[in-house]
Scaffold this motif. Structure first.
Motif, PDB file in Angstrom:
ATOM      1  N   MET A   1      36.355  30.970  24.289  1.00  0.00           N
ATOM      2  CA  MET A   1      37.624  31.403  23.724  1.00  0.00           C
ATOM      3  C   MET A   1      38.261  32.414  24.664  1.00  0.00           C
ATOM      4  N   SER A   2      39.522  32.229  24.955  1.00  0.00           N
ATOM      5  CA  SER A   2      40.202  33.160  25.859  1.00  0.00           C
ATOM      6  C   SER A   2      40.941  34.236  25.073  1.00  0.00           C
ATOM      7  N   ALA A   3      41.062  35.383  25.718  1.00  0.00           N
ATOM      8  CA  ALA A   3      41.680  36.530  25.064  1.00  0.00           C
ATOM      9  C   ALA A   3      42.789  37.101  25.940  1.00  0.00           C
ATOM     10  N   HIS A   4      43.710  37.754  25.290  1.00  0.00           N
ATOM     11  CA  HIS A   4      44.765  38.484  25.993  1.00  0.00           C
ATOM     12  C   HIS A   4      44.322  39.939  26.108  1.00  0.00           C
ATOM     13  N   PRO A   5      44.704  40.612  27.208  1.00  0.00           N
ATOM     14  CA  PRO A   5      44.266  41.996  27.403  1.00  0.00           C
ATOM     15  C   PRO A   5      44.999  42.981  26.493  1.00  0.00           C
ATOM     16  N   LYS A   6      44.487  44.195  26.515  1.00  0.00           N
ATOM     17  CA  LYS A   6      45.106  45.294  25.764  1.00  0.00           C
ATOM     18  C   LYS A   6      46.560  45.483  26.190  1.00  0.00           C
TER      19      LYS A   6
ATOM     20  N   ARG B   1      44.474  48.633  30.247  1.00  0.00           N
ATOM     21  CA  ARG B   1      44.753  47.199  30.304  1.00  0.00           C
ATOM     22  C   ARG B   1      44.072  46.572  31.521  1.00  0.00           C
ATOM     23  N   MET B   2      44.181  47.210  32.681  1.00  0.00           N
ATOM     24  CA  MET B   2      43.586  46.662  33.887  1.00  0.00           C
ATOM     25  C   MET B   2      42.062  46.598  33.758  1.00  0.00           C
ATOM     26  N   LEU B   3      41.459  47.647  33.247  1.00  0.00           N
ATOM     27  CA  LEU B   3      40.011  47.664  33.073  1.00  0.00           C
ATOM     28  C   LEU B   3      39.574  46.597  32.072  1.00  0.00           C
ATOM     29  N   ASN B   4      40.353  46.433  31.011  1.00  0.00           N
ATOM     30  CA  ASN B   4      40.071  45.416  30.013  1.00  0.00           C
ATOM     31  C   ASN B   4      40.162  44.015  30.613  1.00  0.00           C
ATOM     32  N   LYS B   5      41.159  43.781  31.466  1.00  0.00           N
ATOM     33  CA  LYS B   5      41.279  42.473  32.125  1.00  0.00           C
ATOM     34  C   LYS B   5      40.069  42.194  33.016  1.00  0.00           C
ATOM     35  N   ILE B   6      39.608  43.205  33.725  1.00  0.00           N
ATOM     36  CA  ILE B   6      38.428  43.034  34.584  1.00  0.00           C
ATOM     37  C   ILE B   6      37.219  42.642  33.745  1.00  0.00           C
ATOM     38  N   ARG B   7      37.006  43.340  32.648  1.00  0.00           N
ATOM     39  CA  ARG B   7      35.854  43.055  31.781  1.00  0.00           C
ATOM     40  C   ARG B   7      35.945  41.664  31.157  1.00  0.00           C
ATOM     41  N   LEU B   8      37.130  41.327  30.637  1.00  0.00           N
ATOM     42  CA  LEU B   8      37.312  40.019  30.023  1.00  0.00           C
ATOM     43  C   LEU B   8      37.100  38.901  31.045  1.00  0.00           C
ATOM     44  N   HIS B   9      37.629  39.068  32.234  1.00  0.00           N
ATOM     45  CA  HIS B   9      37.492  38.050  33.271  1.00  0.00           C
ATOM     46  C   HIS B   9      36.021  37.856  33.650  1.00  0.00           C
ATOM     47  N   ALA B  10      35.301  38.949  33.787  1.00  0.00           N
ATOM     48  CA  ALA B  10      33.879  38.874  34.152  1.00  0.00           C
ATOM     49  C   ALA B  10      33.071  38.122  33.100  1.00  0.00           C
TER      50      ALA B  10
ATOM     51  N   GLU C   1      43.666  32.306  30.873  1.00  0.00           N
ATOM     52  CA  GLU C   1      43.936  31.843  32.243  1.00  0.00           C
ATOM     53  C   GLU C   1      45.300  32.264  32.786  1.00  0.00           C
ATOM     54  N   ASP C   2      46.247  32.571  31.929  1.00  0.00           N
ATOM     55  CA  ASP C   2      47.565  33.026  32.389  1.00  0.00           C
ATOM     56  C   ASP C   2      47.477  34.299  33.231  1.00  0.00           C
ATOM     57  N   TYR C   3      46.406  35.062  33.079  1.00  0.00           N
ATOM     58  CA  TYR C   3      46.261  36.343  33.766  1.00  0.00           C
ATOM     59  C   TYR C   3      45.450  36.242  35.063  1.00  0.00           C
ATOM     60  N   HIS C   4      44.793  35.138  35.303  1.00  0.00           N
ATOM     61  CA  HIS C   4      43.894  35.013  36.452  1.00  0.00           C
ATOM     62  C   HIS C   4      44.619  35.166  37.789  1.00  0.00           C
ATOM     63  N   LYS C   5      45.758  34.537  37.940  1.00  0.00           N
ATOM     64  CA  LYS C   5      46.478  34.498  39.214  1.00  0.00           C
ATOM     65  C   LYS C   5      46.823  35.895  39.745  1.00  0.00           C
ATOM     66  N   ASN C   6      47.156  36.804  38.876  1.00  0.00           N
ATOM     67  CA  ASN C   6      47.635  38.124  39.302  1.00  0.00           C
ATOM     68  C   ASN C   6      46.576  39.222  39.274  1.00  0.00           C
ATOM     69  N   LEU C   7      45.341  38.887  38.966  1.00  0.00           N
ATOM     70  CA  LEU C   7      44.297  39.916  38.910  1.00  0.00           C
ATOM     71  C   LEU C   7      44.178  40.640  40.245  1.00  0.00           C
ATOM     72  N   GLY C   8      44.454  41.920  40.230  1.00  0.00           N
ATOM     73  CA  GLY C   8      44.291  42.739  41.423  1.00  0.00           C
ATOM     74  C   GLY C   8      45.291  42.483  42.524  1.00  0.00           C
ATOM     75  N   GLY C   9      46.286  41.663  42.266  1.00  0.00           N
ATOM     76  CA  GLY C   9      47.279  41.344  43.293  1.00  0.00           C
ATOM     77  C   GLY C   9      48.030  42.575  43.776  1.00  0.00           C
ATOM     78  N   VAL C  10      48.312  42.604  45.064  1.00  0.00           N
ATOM     79  CA  VAL C  10      48.987  43.760  45.661  1.00  0.00           C
ATOM     80  C   VAL C  10      50.366  43.982  45.046  1.00  0.00           C
ATOM     81  N   ARG C  11      51.080  42.922  44.775  1.00  0.00           N
ATOM     82  CA  ARG C  11      52.444  43.040  44.245  1.00  0.00           C
ATOM     83  C   ARG C  11      52.486  42.806  42.729  1.00  0.00           C
ATOM     84  N   THR C  12      51.472  43.321  42.062  1.00  0.00           N
ATOM     85  CA  THR C  12      51.388  43.231  40.603  1.00  0.00           C
ATOM     86  C   THR C  12      51.196  44.635  40.046  1.00  0.00           C
ATOM     87  N   ALA C  13      51.196  44.742  38.724  1.00  0.00           N
ATOM     88  CA  ALA C  13      50.942  46.046  38.104  1.00  0.00           C
ATOM     89  C   ALA C  13      49.550  46.555  38.463  1.00  0.00           C
ATOM     90  N   ASP C  14      48.566  45.643  38.571  1.00  0.00           N
ATOM     91  CA  ASP C  14      47.212  46.043  38.983  1.00  0.00           C
ATOM     92  C   ASP C  14      47.268  46.686  40.368  1.00  0.00           C
TER      93      ASP C  14
END
Length: 100
Positions: free
Chosen positions: A1-6, A20-29, A35-48
């Motif tokens: 089951m996939s989840a949306h971050p905080k 939110r960023m820490l939550n995305k890291i944990r959820l992804h791991a 899957e909508d969030y995978h592409k931008n994880l840690g991207g330089v030109r993103t909020a992360d």
């Protein structure tokens, strides 16, 4: 089951977005991040990327630290030690920059 971050508006030690960023890291791991969030994880030109740059830490190092465990507050303290410690003016500038 996939989840949306905080929400990006959750505050940790006076700073928005970091939870939110820490939550995305944990959820992804755990394979639970939508899957909508995978592409931008840690991207330089993103909020992360903007958040990591602001803290002066590398996303890959932050990810490793998050996966070692700890609270959001402990990990933000690690960011302050490895990158730079923020003051109230920094936090205000970061918040105002996110609004523009």
């Amino acid at each position: 089951m996939s989840a949306h971050p905080k929400s990006p508006n959750e505050v940790t030690s006076g700073m928005r977005y970091i939870a939110r960023m820490l939550n995305k890291i944990r959820l992804h791991a755990r394979g639970e991040l939508h899957e909508d969030y995978h592409k931008n994880l840690g991207g330089v030109r993103t909020a992360d990327g903007a958040c990591c740059n602001f803290l002066r830490v590398h996303y890959r190092d932050l990810r490793e630290r998050v996966l070692q465990g700890g609270t959001d507050e402990e990990i933000l303290e690690w960011c302050f030690e490895k990158g730079r410690r923020l003051n109230e003016g920094d936090l205000f500038d970061f918040e105002e920059g996110r609004k523009s």
